[in-house]
Design a protein around this motif. Structure first.
Motif, PDB file in Angstrom:
ATOM      1  N   ALA A 326      29.674  20.479  -2.637  1.00  0.00           N
ATOM      2  CA  ALA A 326      28.755  19.623  -3.391  1.00  0.00           C
ATOM      3  C   ALA A 326      28.861  19.957  -4.877  1.00  0.00           C
ATOM      4  CB  ALA A 326      27.325  19.801  -2.894  1.00  0.00           C
ATOM      5  N   ILE A 327      28.882  21.246  -5.192  1.00  0.00           N
ATOM      6  CA  ILE A 327      29.015  21.654  -6.599  1.00  0.00           C
ATOM      7  C   ILE A 327      30.382  21.228  -7.132  1.00  0.00           C
ATOM      8  CG2 ILE A 327      29.064  23.627  -8.188  1.00  0.00           C
ATOM      9  CD1 ILE A 327      26.279  22.979  -6.970  1.00  0.00           C
ATOM     10  N   MET A 335      27.187  22.388 -12.339  1.00  0.00           N
ATOM     11  CA  MET A 335      26.881  23.710 -12.877  1.00  0.00           C
ATOM     12  C   MET A 335      25.576  23.735 -13.668  1.00  0.00           C
ATOM     13  SD  MET A 335      29.250  25.603 -11.729  1.00  0.00           S
ATOM     14  CE  MET A 335      28.810  27.093 -12.619  1.00  0.00           C
ATOM     15  N   THR A 336      25.025  22.556 -13.956  1.00  0.00           N
ATOM     16  CA  THR A 336      23.829  22.555 -14.796  1.00  0.00           C
ATOM     17  C   THR A 336      22.575  22.760 -13.965  1.00  0.00           C
ATOM     18  OG1 THR A 336      23.374  20.212 -14.608  1.00  0.00           O
ATOM     19  CG2 THR A 336      24.915  20.866 -16.327  1.00  0.00           C
ATOM     20  N   ASP A 337      21.578  23.329 -14.640  1.00  0.00           N
ATOM     21  CA  ASP A 337      20.303  23.595 -13.977  1.00  0.00           C
ATOM     22  C   ASP A 337      19.492  22.320 -13.804  1.00  0.00           C
ATOM     23  OD1 ASP A 337      18.396  25.627 -13.011  1.00  0.00           O
ATOM     24  OD2 ASP A 337      17.166  24.863 -14.669  1.00  0.00           O
ATOM     25  N   GLU A 338      19.849  21.271 -14.559  1.00  0.00           N
ATOM     26  CA  GLU A 338      18.983  20.087 -14.581  1.00  0.00           C
ATOM     27  C   GLU A 338      19.153  19.177 -13.371  1.00  0.00           C
ATOM     28  OE1 GLU A 338      20.369  16.844 -17.523  1.00  0.00           O
ATOM     29  OE2 GLU A 338      21.109  18.726 -18.331  1.00  0.00           O
ATOM     30  N   LEU A 339      20.275  19.310 -12.676  1.00  0.00           N
ATOM     31  CA  LEU A 339      20.463  18.476 -11.486  1.00  0.00           C
ATOM     32  C   LEU A 339      19.903  19.164 -10.244  1.00  0.00           C
ATOM     33  CD1 LEU A 339      22.219  16.539 -13.119  1.00  0.00           C
ATOM     34  CD2 LEU A 339      23.884  16.582 -11.260  1.00  0.00           C
ATOM     35  N   PHE A 345      21.839  23.892  -3.449  1.00  0.00           N
ATOM     36  CA  PHE A 345      22.920  24.851  -3.170  1.00  0.00           C
ATOM     37  C   PHE A 345      22.366  26.271  -3.130  1.00  0.00           C
ATOM     38  CE2 PHE A 345      26.401  27.445  -5.330  1.00  0.00           C
ATOM     39  CZ  PHE A 345      27.074  27.710  -4.157  1.00  0.00           C
ATOM     40  N   LYS A 346      21.472  26.577  -4.080  1.00  0.00           N
ATOM     41  CA  LYS A 346      20.928  27.939  -4.125  1.00  0.00           C
ATOM     42  C   LYS A 346      20.079  28.240  -2.890  1.00  0.00           C
ATOM     43  CE  LYS A 346      19.777  27.586  -8.694  1.00  0.00           C
ATOM     44  NZ  LYS A 346      19.196  28.063  -9.967  1.00  0.00           N
TER      45      LYS A 346
END
Lengths: 370, 398
Positions: A326-327, A335-339, A345-346
């Motif tokens: 997915a990433i 890689m951005t925190d905003e999506l 994923f985390k």
């Protein structure tokens, strides 16, 4: 053999799904998890009162709605979809799992408090050196007077900062048992912190904490009960993962259809189509395994544990494969925190290791079935 | 939702088990155990016994001669057959052309062909692939030209499984050369004894004669042997492929295959201990069991949908991909398990030669040929890459 949900089960799923869609979108979640408390207590109250779902998995005699493992599965899947941080798993599935089987007089009143939303329970089982072995417990419960004195350190206790109670595993004279302890009891100290998946946890120190005899929820030699409840929790974690996986896959397909490179949507490229098909197949198999393990929770201990471990290993694989791809397919945006995708994923990554890694569960399966 | 069998289903399982125990031919058992090459009569013996009992076509509707089983009963039947290592029923008549005929055929066609498929009187083969039309099946060029009440068919088919025994074949042919791709194809039933048909063997990696080339040279086919409308044969072809895919998962047989693999791994020694105690080999078996369980429950979900009235859809492509991967991995691990004894080649040995100097354990004899042969599974029935295209388009809407 029957794979149909009852009307009540479908209603339960829809009700919760609608609630999360309204009150728990990605921006709302970001605000709640970013606050000092790490959550908005109003959500738990709503789950208890407005939706009345905290009793879904308890029997009617216990004040619940008469459901069980399937209800937990449906609820956890919705938690996964919404990326909800609320401690349903530790409170209802784990603590509820011990309490509904416990002969302790303290249990009944406690179930009531859980259903009403008054009690939140964190599960203090992991230790700095125990990894995933539930019997490798150094925390001790020494008999003293008519009760016990509990001492030891518990690691990464999810939801601990929010908890009114702990379920603690500790070594007794004859084995390992689970105890119910009030979070405010003398001798408990905590160091709280946020976790990488948006939750809260703590290192919890028990330093000569005195509890009564009725605090013990299992036999003194209660490993079999602990394994049963943790198996139930493991399947619930699989269900949460399934919710996450659906989202990871759906968001990735959506993004691939919108993102243009080389003059066309990247979803037109066969290499990415096949990758997304492979993700789809992993998700579907995770769904199947979660269902399989849920339906086998009632079997004898060996068959149950083998089924749960096989499911957890497969779901763990899916978390890794679907999450990482997915990433990858989101490219730099992944890689951005905003999506949202990165946050799913985390959580999927943490779920992959929760109650045991892929290797742990394959090894457990081998021990049970070879 | 639950996994419990009803008392009726448990009784049904007993009935199936008892029937197999009492009726499965002894000589077939020993032939299969010795991995002897099987002849046409061997293939048909079990088919005829099941046909007599009314059990040869588990998926057919009752009105056409099926047993009228629920999906659960079919699942139980497949499991019991696999457990007893019975001979597979060849799919070409029962699973492939039969359902096409009862779904798209005329009453006359149904009456003429279906009973003979059930009884085993007609052996069927499949004329789909061509030298220039494999994954791109719709590019096929075998043509059928209408002449009065006949078609004249010319062209070449390939990979035609067991055509050397076939009485009849179902063929995809081009009836409109000007239409594009899928349009202009018709579905014809052709008598394999027709003048102008030549069948030539192709020997495959395991040394077996399983597939053939089929040449059609001015073959005369009555128009009444066409199923469904002229130029609409692709509809039948797609239907058949979806049908072919569900059975293709082969869960029950793979379960049995893993049991046998474990047995071999318990017998084989590695460092003076059973191979199954080797942590690396054991992990591979565990992973295989994990993937087979995931496949099994995915198939059950698909079957439950089917039972609820939704026919086999494009999800069955998932079953094809994962099912064939598992089948292949079992043969990989059996070959790995037998070690050195994967190498000896047994074709053409004098019949009692092995008794004097046995070469390796019996279970090793077919390990390599079987591994080689099973590579076909991810290629046939629409390659696994084509299945991914189908999922991408039909399920994911990409």
């Amino acid at each position: 053999m029957n794979f149909e949900y009852t009307e009540e089960q479908t209603l339960l799923r829809n009700t919760l799904s609608r609630y999360f869609a309204d009150a728990y979108d990605f921006e709302a979640r970001r605000k709640m998890t970013g606050s000092d408390a790490g959550r908005d207590p109003a959500v738990w109250t709503a789950l208890a009162e407005e939706l009345g779902i905290l009793g879904a998995a308890f029997s009617e005699e216990q004040g619940g709605l008469g459901g069980g493992a399937l209800e937990n599965m449906l609820i956890m899947e919705e938690f996964g979809k919404a990326l909800a941080v609320e401690p349903y798993l530790s409170t209802v599935v784990v603590a509820g799992g011990f309490l509904k089987r416990s002969k302790s007089p303290a249990a009944e009143g406690m179930i009531e408090k859980i259903i009403s939303g008054e009690a939140i329970v964190a599960f203090a089982y992991a230790e700095p050196t125990g990894r995933y072995d539930l019997s490798a417990v150094k925390t001790e419960a020494k008999a003293s007077g008519s009760g016990y004195t509990i001492s030891g350190q518990k690691s990464v206790v999810a939801g601990a900062p929010w908890a009114t109670h702990f379920v603690v595993t500790a070594k007794t004279a004859t084995g390992v048992a689970a105890f119910l302890v009030e979070a405010g009891a003398d001798g408990i100290s905590m160091r709280s912190y946020p976790t990488v998946d948006g939750g809260m946890a703590a290192e919890v120190q028990f330093d000569g904490v005195s509890v009564g005899a009725d605090a013990r929820l299992t036999a003194e030699d209660g490993l079999a009960d602990i394994e049963l409840v943790v198996d139930e929790a493991t399947v619930a974690a699989c269900a949460e993962a399934v919710g996450c996986l659906h989202q990871l896959h759906a968001q990735t397909m959506q993004y691939a259809k919108e993102r243009k490179q080389f003059g066309r949507a990247i979803a037109d490229f066969q290499v990415l189509q096949h990758r997304m098909v492979d993700m789809f197949m992993e998700v579907e198999q995770a769904v199947s395994m979660t269902l399989m393990a849920t339906l086998k929770l009632g079997e004898d201990a060996k068959a149950r544990a083998a089924a749960v471990s096989l499911a957890k290993a497969k779901v763990g694989r899916a978390c890794k494969f679907v999450g990482e791809n997915a990433i990858q397919i989101h490219g730099g945006m992944g890689m951005t925190d905003e999506l949202a995708v990165g946050h799913y994923f985390k959580r999927a990554t943490i779920l992959e290791g929760l109650f045991g890694s892929i290797d742990h569960h394959l090894a457990r399966y081998e021990k049970l079935s070879f | 939702m639950n996994l419990d069998f009803t008392p009726e289903q448990i009784a049904f399982r007993e009935e199936v088990r008892a029937f197999i125990a009492e009726n499965y031919p002894e000589d077939l058992k020993s032939k299969m155990a010795d991995s002897e090459e099987l002849g046409k009569e061997d293939y048909l013996a079990w088919h005829r016994i099941l046909a007599k009992k009314g059990w040869v076509a588990p998926g057919w509707p009752k009105e056409y001669g099926g047993p009228g089983w629920s999906t659960v009963e079919r699942y139980i039947f497949a499991e019991e057959c696999a457990k007893a290592d019975t001979m597979m029923i060849l799919p070409f008549g029962i699973n492939m052309v039969g359902p096409v005929i009862y779904t798209f055929g005329t009453p006359e066609q149904k009456a003429r062909f279906l009973p003979r498929i059930l009884s085993g009187e007609d052996w069927w083969c499949q004329g789909y692939s061509e030298p220039g039309a494999g994954s791109d099946l719709a590019s096929l060029r075998t043509k059928a030209e209408r002449q009065g009440d006949h078609y004249i068919v010319n062209g070449q088919k390939t990979w035609t499984t067991l055509a050397q025994h076939a009485d009849w074949g179902f063929f995809l042919v081009r009836t409109d050369p000007d239409a594009k791709m899928q349009e202009g194809i018709s579905f014809l039933l052709i008598d394999m004894k027709s003048p102008g048909i030549t069948v030539r063997p192709i020997i495959t990696l395991g040394g077996e004669h399983e597939v053939n080339e089929v040449f059609l040279d001015n073959v005369k086919v009555p128009v009444e042997n066409r199923i469904f409308h002229e130029n609409k044969g692709w509809t039948c072809a797609k239907f058949l492929l979806a049908h072919e895919r569900t059975g293709i998962a082969g869960v029950a047989r793979s379960k049995r295959g893993i049991e046998k693999l474990k047995q071999i791994a318990k017998t084989e020694q590695a460092n003076d201990r059973p191979l199954i105690e080797d942590p690396f080999f054991r992990r591979k078996i565990a992973e295989l069991e994990m993937d087979l369980t995931a496949l099994e429950y995915t198939e059950l979900r698909v079957l439950a949908n089917e039972q609820a009235g939704k026919g086999p859809g494009p999800e069955s492509s998932l079953l094809k991909i994962k099912g064939t991967e598992v089948q292949q991995r079992i043969t990989e691990l059996v070959l790995e398990a037998v070690g050195h004894y994967g190498a000896p080649y047994f074709r053409g040995f004098p019949e009692d030669g092995d008794n004097i100097y046995p070469i390796g354990p019996d279970y090793a004899h077919q390990a390599a040929p079987r591994y080689f042969n099973m590579r076909k599974t991810s290629i046939y029935g629409g390659s696994n890459e084509i299945q991914r295209n189908i999922i991408a388009k039909m399920v994911l809407g990409l």
